[in-house]
Design a protein around this motif. Structure first.
Motif, PDB file in Angstrom:
ATOM      1  N   PHE A 188     -15.276   2.544   2.027  1.00  0.00           N
ATOM      2  CA  PHE A 188     -16.211   3.152   3.159  1.00  0.00           C
ATOM      3  C   PHE A 188     -15.635   3.313   3.960  1.00  0.00           C
ATOM      4  O   PHE A 188     -16.618   3.631   5.812  1.00  0.00           O
ATOM      5  N   CYS A 189     -15.050   4.533   4.207  1.00  0.00           N
ATOM      6  CA  CYS A 189     -14.953   5.832   5.487  1.00  0.00           C
ATOM      7  C   CYS A 189     -14.644   6.692   5.450  1.00  0.00           C
ATOM      8  O   CYS A 189     -13.397   6.755   3.785  1.00  0.00           O
ATOM      9  N   ASP A 190     -14.749   7.703   5.460  1.00  0.00           N
ATOM     10  CA  ASP A 190     -13.470   9.178   6.019  1.00  0.00           C
ATOM     11  C   ASP A 190     -12.220   8.903   6.583  1.00  0.00           C
ATOM     12  O   ASP A 190     -11.646   9.174   5.996  1.00  0.00           O
ATOM     13  N   ARG A 191     -12.721   7.940   7.403  1.00  0.00           N
ATOM     14  CA  ARG A 191     -10.445   7.544   8.240  1.00  0.00           C
ATOM     15  C   ARG A 191     -10.257   6.333   8.745  1.00  0.00           C
ATOM     16  O   ARG A 191     -11.518   5.883   8.023  1.00  0.00           O
ATOM     17  N   PHE A 192      -9.292   6.329   7.831  1.00  0.00           N
ATOM     18  CA  PHE A 192      -9.640   4.444   8.624  1.00  0.00           C
ATOM     19  C   PHE A 192      -8.137   4.238   9.330  1.00  0.00           C
ATOM     20  O   PHE A 192      -7.314   5.063   9.321  1.00  0.00           O
ATOM     21  N   PHE A 195       2.741  -5.099  18.926  1.00  0.00           N
ATOM     22  CA  PHE A 195       2.327  -5.270  17.641  1.00  0.00           C
ATOM     23  C   PHE A 195       4.176  -4.696  17.070  1.00  0.00           C
ATOM     24  O   PHE A 195       4.396  -3.617  16.830  1.00  0.00           O
ATOM     25  N   PRO A 196       4.512  -4.850  16.386  1.00  0.00           N
ATOM     26  CA  PRO A 196       5.773  -4.088  15.300  1.00  0.00           C
ATOM     27  C   PRO A 196       4.892  -4.035  13.993  1.00  0.00           C
ATOM     28  O   PRO A 196       4.548  -3.975  13.559  1.00  0.00           O
ATOM     29  N   ARG A 197       4.921  -2.117  14.946  1.00  0.00           N
ATOM     30  CA  ARG A 197       4.312  -1.495  13.658  1.00  0.00           C
ATOM     31  C   ARG A 197       5.020  -0.625  12.553  1.00  0.00           C
ATOM     32  O   ARG A 197       4.648  -0.576  11.348  1.00  0.00           O
ATOM     33  N   GLN A 198       6.411  -1.351  12.957  1.00  0.00           N
ATOM     34  CA  GLN A 198       7.101  -1.201  11.415  1.00  0.00           C
ATOM     35  C   GLN A 198       6.708  -1.799   9.955  1.00  0.00           C
ATOM     36  O   GLN A 198       6.820  -1.399   9.162  1.00  0.00           O
ATOM     37  N   ILE A 199       5.937  -2.409  10.256  1.00  0.00           N
ATOM     38  CA  ILE A 199       5.665  -3.872   9.209  1.00  0.00           C
ATOM     39  C   ILE A 199       3.573  -3.321   8.857  1.00  0.00           C
ATOM     40  O   ILE A 199       3.875  -3.682   7.092  1.00  0.00           O
ATOM     41  N   LEU A 200       3.419  -2.141   9.134  1.00  0.00           N
ATOM     42  CA  LEU A 200       2.100  -1.406   9.267  1.00  0.00           C
ATOM     43  C   LEU A 200       2.478  -0.685   7.410  1.00  0.00           C
ATOM     44  O   LEU A 200       3.593   0.266   7.994  1.00  0.00           O
ATOM     45  N   PRO A 201       1.398  -0.294   6.834  1.00  0.00           N
ATOM     46  CA  PRO A 201       2.063   0.576   5.953  1.00  0.00           C
ATOM     47  C   PRO A 201       2.345   1.685   6.281  1.00  0.00           C
ATOM     48  O   PRO A 201       1.997   2.646   7.078  1.00  0.00           O
ATOM     49  N   ASP A 202       3.267   3.107   5.573  1.00  0.00           N
ATOM     50  CA  ASP A 202       3.190   3.925   6.013  1.00  0.00           C
ATOM     51  C   ASP A 202       3.057   4.743   5.228  1.00  0.00           C
ATOM     52  O   ASP A 202       3.029   5.651   3.725  1.00  0.00           O
ATOM     53  N   ASP A 203       1.133   4.697   4.483  1.00  0.00           N
ATOM     54  CA  ASP A 203       0.339   5.188   4.202  1.00  0.00           C
ATOM     55  C   ASP A 203      -0.272   6.698   4.724  1.00  0.00           C
ATOM     56  O   ASP A 203      -1.229   6.174   6.001  1.00  0.00           O
ATOM     57  N   PRO A 204      -0.556   7.320   4.670  1.00  0.00           N
ATOM     58  CA  PRO A 204      -1.062   8.728   5.118  1.00  0.00           C
ATOM     59  C   PRO A 204      -3.382   8.761   5.554  1.00  0.00           C
ATOM     60  O   PRO A 204      -3.888   8.801   6.356  1.00  0.00           O
ATOM     61  N   ARG A 205      -3.364   7.170   4.661  1.00  0.00           N
ATOM     62  CA  ARG A 205      -4.981   7.014   4.766  1.00  0.00           C
ATOM     63  C   ARG A 205      -5.090   6.132   5.685  1.00  0.00           C
ATOM     64  O   ARG A 205      -6.029   6.127   6.154  1.00  0.00           O
ATOM     65  N   CYS A 206      -4.301   5.739   7.005  1.00  0.00           N
ATOM     66  CA  CYS A 206      -4.004   4.721   7.802  1.00  0.00           C
ATOM     67  C   CYS A 206      -3.508   5.632   8.960  1.00  0.00           C
ATOM     68  O   CYS A 206      -2.255   5.361   9.012  1.00  0.00           O
ATOM     69  N   GLY A 207      -4.954   4.949  10.142  1.00  0.00           N
ATOM     70  CA  GLY A 207      -4.605   5.852  11.093  1.00  0.00           C
ATOM     71  C   GLY A 207      -3.948   4.548  12.791  1.00  0.00           C
ATOM     72  O   GLY A 207      -3.709   3.713  11.449  1.00  0.00           O
ATOM     73  N   ALA A 228      -5.904   9.366  10.909  1.00  0.00           N
ATOM     74  CA  ALA A 228      -5.638   8.447   9.392  1.00  0.00           C
ATOM     75  C   ALA A 228      -6.545  10.409   8.532  1.00  0.00           C
ATOM     76  O   ALA A 228      -7.004  11.142   9.086  1.00  0.00           O
ATOM     77  N   GLU A 229      -5.749   9.991   7.906  1.00  0.00           N
ATOM     78  CA  GLU A 229      -5.489  11.175   6.750  1.00  0.00           C
ATOM     79  C   GLU A 229      -7.515  11.179   6.436  1.00  0.00           C
ATOM     80  O   GLU A 229      -8.319   9.959   6.054  1.00  0.00           O
ATOM     81  N   MET A 230      -7.848  12.762   6.410  1.00  0.00           N
ATOM     82  CA  MET A 230      -9.042  11.859   5.973  1.00  0.00           C
ATOM     83  C   MET A 230      -9.308  12.240   4.900  1.00  0.00           C
ATOM     84  O   MET A 230      -9.043  12.908   4.020  1.00  0.00           O
ATOM     85  N   TYR A 285      -1.942  -9.654  10.160  1.00  0.00           N
ATOM     86  CA  TYR A 285      -1.538  -8.796   8.484  1.00  0.00           C
ATOM     87  C   TYR A 285      -0.870  -9.195   7.735  1.00  0.00           C
ATOM     88  O   TYR A 285      -1.753  -8.935   6.431  1.00  0.00           O
ATOM     89  N   HIS A 286      -0.334 -10.211   8.037  1.00  0.00           N
ATOM     90  CA  HIS A 286       0.438 -10.823   6.583  1.00  0.00           C
ATOM     91  C   HIS A 286      -0.545 -11.248   5.864  1.00  0.00           C
ATOM     92  O   HIS A 286      -0.731 -11.821   4.558  1.00  0.00           O
ATOM     93  N   ALA A 287      -1.529 -12.070   6.737  1.00  0.00           N
ATOM     94  CA  ALA A 287      -2.200 -13.230   5.657  1.00  0.00           C
ATOM     95  C   ALA A 287      -3.952 -12.612   5.475  1.00  0.00           C
ATOM     96  O   ALA A 287      -4.755 -12.856   4.728  1.00  0.00           O
ATOM     97  N   ASP A 288      -3.434 -11.279   5.860  1.00  0.00           N
ATOM     98  CA  ASP A 288      -5.032 -10.267   5.881  1.00  0.00           C
ATOM     99  C   ASP A 288      -4.737  -9.258   5.186  1.00  0.00           C
ATOM    100  O   ASP A 288      -4.865  -8.531   5.483  1.00  0.00           O
ATOM    101  N   GLY A 289      -4.986  -9.177   3.881  1.00  0.00           N
ATOM    102  CA  GLY A 289      -4.253  -7.728   3.241  1.00  0.00           C
ATOM    103  C   GLY A 289      -5.907  -7.249   1.509  1.00  0.00           C
ATOM    104  O   GLY A 289      -5.423  -6.309   1.484  1.00  0.00           O
ATOM    105  N   LYS A 290      -7.182  -7.184   2.897  1.00  0.00           N
ATOM    106  CA  LYS A 290      -8.196  -7.022   1.982  1.00  0.00           C
ATOM    107  C   LYS A 290      -8.748  -5.599   2.802  1.00  0.00           C
ATOM    108  O   LYS A 290      -8.876  -5.043   2.467  1.00  0.00           O
ATOM    109  N   TRP A 291      -7.532  -4.841   3.803  1.00  0.00           N
ATOM    110  CA  TRP A 291      -8.267  -3.190   4.088  1.00  0.00           C
ATOM    111  C   TRP A 291      -7.878  -2.242   2.501  1.00  0.00           C
ATOM    112  O   TRP A 291      -9.028  -1.699   3.064  1.00  0.00           O
ATOM    113  N   HIS A 292      -7.424  -2.526   2.082  1.00  0.00           N
ATOM    114  CA  HIS A 292      -7.680  -1.752   1.001  1.00  0.00           C
ATOM    115  C   HIS A 292      -9.112  -1.747   0.406  1.00  0.00           C
ATOM    116  O   HIS A 292      -9.119  -0.356   0.728  1.00  0.00           O
TER     117      HIS A 292
END
Length: 156
Positions: free
Chosen positions: A77-81, A89-101, A116-118, A65-72
């Motif tokens: 390219f999608c309606d849902r991500f 997996f330590p879920r607390q490190i994932l972004p607290d972003d409504p666009r990210c399911g 994920a937010e549509m 996760y930390h080595a790869d920041g290209k998800w933005h």
């Protein structure tokens, strides 16, 4: 390496397999390692029954996760991500972003634990991505059928 410990590619493969099984159960058509016009490849792209496009970024561990920041870059390219990870997996490190399911997965199945937010794609991009997904899937099926050889064709 300790007994029972998986290395990153094995974890990625197992999580991806669980995600594709989930999408099959949801009747979503999907392609793994889907190339985008930007030159990037998404781990999984899926098309739901209404034409919605979802992208899944599989993360095998914290270092991945930390080595790869290209998800933005995938959000355009999608309606849902979604991020897909193992239950450990330590879920607390994932972004607290409504666009990210969030999808939790193992090699047998997966579950969407946070939707994920549509965000609606524009019509031209949706058409382009849908055609690319269909053509990619058809090409891969053709290669598979050709590899089966004469008399051993794959039934579709």
């Amino acid at each position: 390496m300790a007994a029972g410990m998986l290395i990153r590619p094995e974890i990625t493969l197992k999580v991806t397999r669980g995600v594709t099984r989930l999408f099959s159960n949801l009747d979503w058509c999907h392609v793994t390692e889907m190339p985008l016009r930007s030159g990037r490849r998404v781990d999984v792209m899926a098309l739901d029954a209404s034409g919605g496009i979802a992208i899944v970024e599989v993360k095998s561990d914290q270092a991945d996760y930390h080595a790869d920041g290209k998800w933005h870059e995938y959000l355009d390219f999608c309606d849902r991500f979604y991020f897909a990870v193992t239950p450990e997996f330590p879920r607390q490190i994932l972004p607290d972003d409504p666009r990210c399911g969030l999808i939790l997965a193992d090699q047998y199945d997966a579950v969407i634990v946070r939707d994920a937010e549509m965000t609606k794609l524009n019509a031209a991009r949706r058409k382009s991505l849908t055609l690319k997904l269909a053509r990619t899937a058809a090409r891969r099926l053709s290669v598979l059928m050709d590899a089966a050889g004469e008399g051993g064709g794959v039934s579709v």
